[in-house]
Design a protein around this motif. Structure first.
Motif, short mmCIF file in Angstrom:
data_model
loop_
_atom_site.label_atom_id
_atom_site.label_comp_id
_atom_site.label_asym_id
_atom_site.label_seq_id
_atom_site.Cartn_x
_atom_site.Cartn_y
_atom_site.Cartn_z
N PRO A 64 0.06 8.01 6.63
CA PRO A 64 0.55 9.26 6.00
C PRO A 64 1.05 9.06 4.58
N SER A 65 1.35 7.83 4.20
CA SER A 65 1.82 7.58 2.83
C SER A 65 0.76 7.93 1.80
N LEU A 66 -0.51 7.98 2.22
CA LEU A 66 -1.58 8.35 1.29
C LEU A 66 -1.64 9.85 1.04
N GLN A 124 -0.52 4.51 -5.72
CA GLN A 124 -1.45 5.35 -4.98
C GLN A 124 -2.83 4.70 -4.93
N ARG A 125 -3.25 4.13 -6.05
CA ARG A 125 -4.56 3.47 -6.08
C ARG A 125 -4.55 2.25 -5.16
N ARG A 126 -3.46 1.48 -5.17
CA ARG A 126 -3.38 0.30 -4.31
C ARG A 126 -3.53 0.66 -2.85
N ARG A 127 -2.86 1.75 -2.43
CA ARG A 127 -2.94 2.16 -1.03
C ARG A 127 -4.35 2.62 -0.68
N ASP A 167 7.06 7.85 7.41
CA ASP A 167 5.89 7.02 7.67
C ASP A 167 6.35 5.70 8.27
N PRO A 168 6.08 5.42 9.53
CA PRO A 168 6.56 4.19 10.16
C PRO A 168 6.03 2.94 9.49
N ILE A 169 4.86 3.05 8.90
CA ILE A 169 4.28 1.88 8.23
C ILE A 169 5.06 1.57 6.97
N VAL A 170 5.44 2.64 6.24
CA VAL A 170 6.17 2.46 4.99
C VAL A 170 7.61 2.06 5.26
N ALA A 171 8.24 2.74 6.22
CA ALA A 171 9.65 2.51 6.48
C ALA A 171 9.91 1.25 7.29
#
Length: 374
Positions: free
Chosen positions: A242-244, A263-266, A340-344
């Protein structure tokens, strides 16, 4: 008395109506191509005894002698004007500049990159708020870049091509993707779009679903293009962090990170994930054409019963049981980076009875939050 006007883009082509006029001595202007001069019975250059001659041969209607004869009412003989003739003159002009211009001789594809980018933005600006003259001028500037790059490619020692090859590439691609319209079979918009997309899909079937996506384009445009490709390939949406879907720009005096670069890296991380799945599927001789197959090669939970003994998909549409119907256009405005569990770095939660914890480990490197940017 007659004036024969030649097409400057085809200087050795004589109009059919002028053939009989060239059987005797004619007057020619300085611009007449040498190849044609060799084919004439006899000729004199204007400025000598051309007044005594019945016919003047020229490709320059602005020449003083030509203008004087036309003003005197002499008959003008010329061939049918061919659409695109100015394009041929533009090609010739670019060729001469490349051969004789000290600046043009030094340019490379790389040195022209910034000019190409500037011209694209100036064209977009003309479309947005310019006049028709602005639009025409900016299109001409963009055409210059196309001609210039094609002319540079012509000088290449390896894999050289020219503007004719570029034009043929356009003809081949458009002809292949719009057969029904060009053949007069139909004029239906939806069908044309379907044919275009089907042709593109067939082209991509030979490679990656990501083929042709340029990672150096603006990050939001890159993300949108990536999502369009993956949605068209039935890529599982739960494999996309979801961070994207959300871009947060920090309001602070000195930003420590580039939102564009993040944003590009993700997006690139997701692209790497897709390519890894494609490589694994290719090794098994499997085509990634549905969500269940994607899930298998992404390392996610999938329905094994939908695959035959040879690992090829049976063709059945995989069903994901959810509490509510899944909409094609999912709204993500309410998703923030903190959720976002992946981000957090938190444990995954259940989303409509689908565990996002099955997202492949490769996306775990996407850990990022506003706090980390401090």
């Amino acid at each position: 008395m007659a004036v024969v006007l030649l097409d400057p883009s085809r200087p050795d082509l004589v109009p059919a109506g002028a053939v009989g006029l060239l059987s005797t001595t004619v007057a020619v202007t300085e611009d007449v191509h040498p190849n044609l001069l060799w084919q004439l019975t006899d000729y004199v250059l204007v400025g000598a005894d051309e007044r005594k001659l019945e016919t003047v041969l020229t490709s320059d209607p602005t020449h003083p002698v030509v203008r004087a004869r036309i003003a005197a009412g002499e008959r003008v003989v010329q061939g049918e004007v061919v659409r695109g003739a100015p394009l041929m003159r533009a090609v010739d002009l670019m060729d001469r500049l490349r051969r004789t211009g000290p600046w043009e001789q030094r340019q490379t594809h790389d040195s022209l990159r910034r000019y190409l980018l500037e011209e694209c933005y100036e064209l977009l600006d003309a479309i947005e708020s310019g006049t028709r003259d602005d639009l025409r001028s900016e299109l001409g500037d963009l055409l210059l870049q196309v001609l210039f790059h094609a002319r540079i490619a012509e000088d290449s020692a390896d894999g050289a091509f020219d503007i004719d090859d570029v034009a043929q590439s356009f003809v081949d691609k458009v002809s292949y993707r719009t057969p029904g319209v060009l053949d007069g079979e139909h004029a239906d918009l939806e069908r044309q779009i379907e044919e275009w997309e089907a042709a593109k899909a067939a082209e991509r079937a030979k490679g990656s679903v990501l083929d042709g996506i340029v990672t150096t384009q603006p990050a939001l445009a890159l993300t949108q293009k990536l999502f369009e490709r993956l949605a068209g390939a039935d890529f599982p949406i739960v494999a996309v962090s979801p961070s994207l879907y959300s871009v947060n720009v920090p309001f602070r005096r000195h930003a420590t990170t580039s939102v564009e670069d993040e944003q590009r890296r993700r997006a690139v991380v997701l692209m790497d994930l897709v390519r890894a799945a494609e490589e694994a599927a290719t090794a098994d001789g499997v085509a990634l054409r549905d969500e269940n197959t994607w899930r298998k090669y992404l390392g996610m939970d999938y329905d094994e019963s939908l695959f035959g003994d040879d690992l090829t998909d049976t063709g059945e549409i995989p069903v994901v049981v959810v509490d509510e119907p899944v909409e094609d256009d999912v709204e993500y405005e309410d998703v923030s980076l903190d959720k976002d569990p992946i981000v957090a770095g938190k444990k995954p939660k259940k989303v409509k009875d689908i565990a996002v914890g099955a997202v492949p480990p490769v996306v775990v490197v996407e850990k990022w939050s506003a706090a980390e940017a401090d």
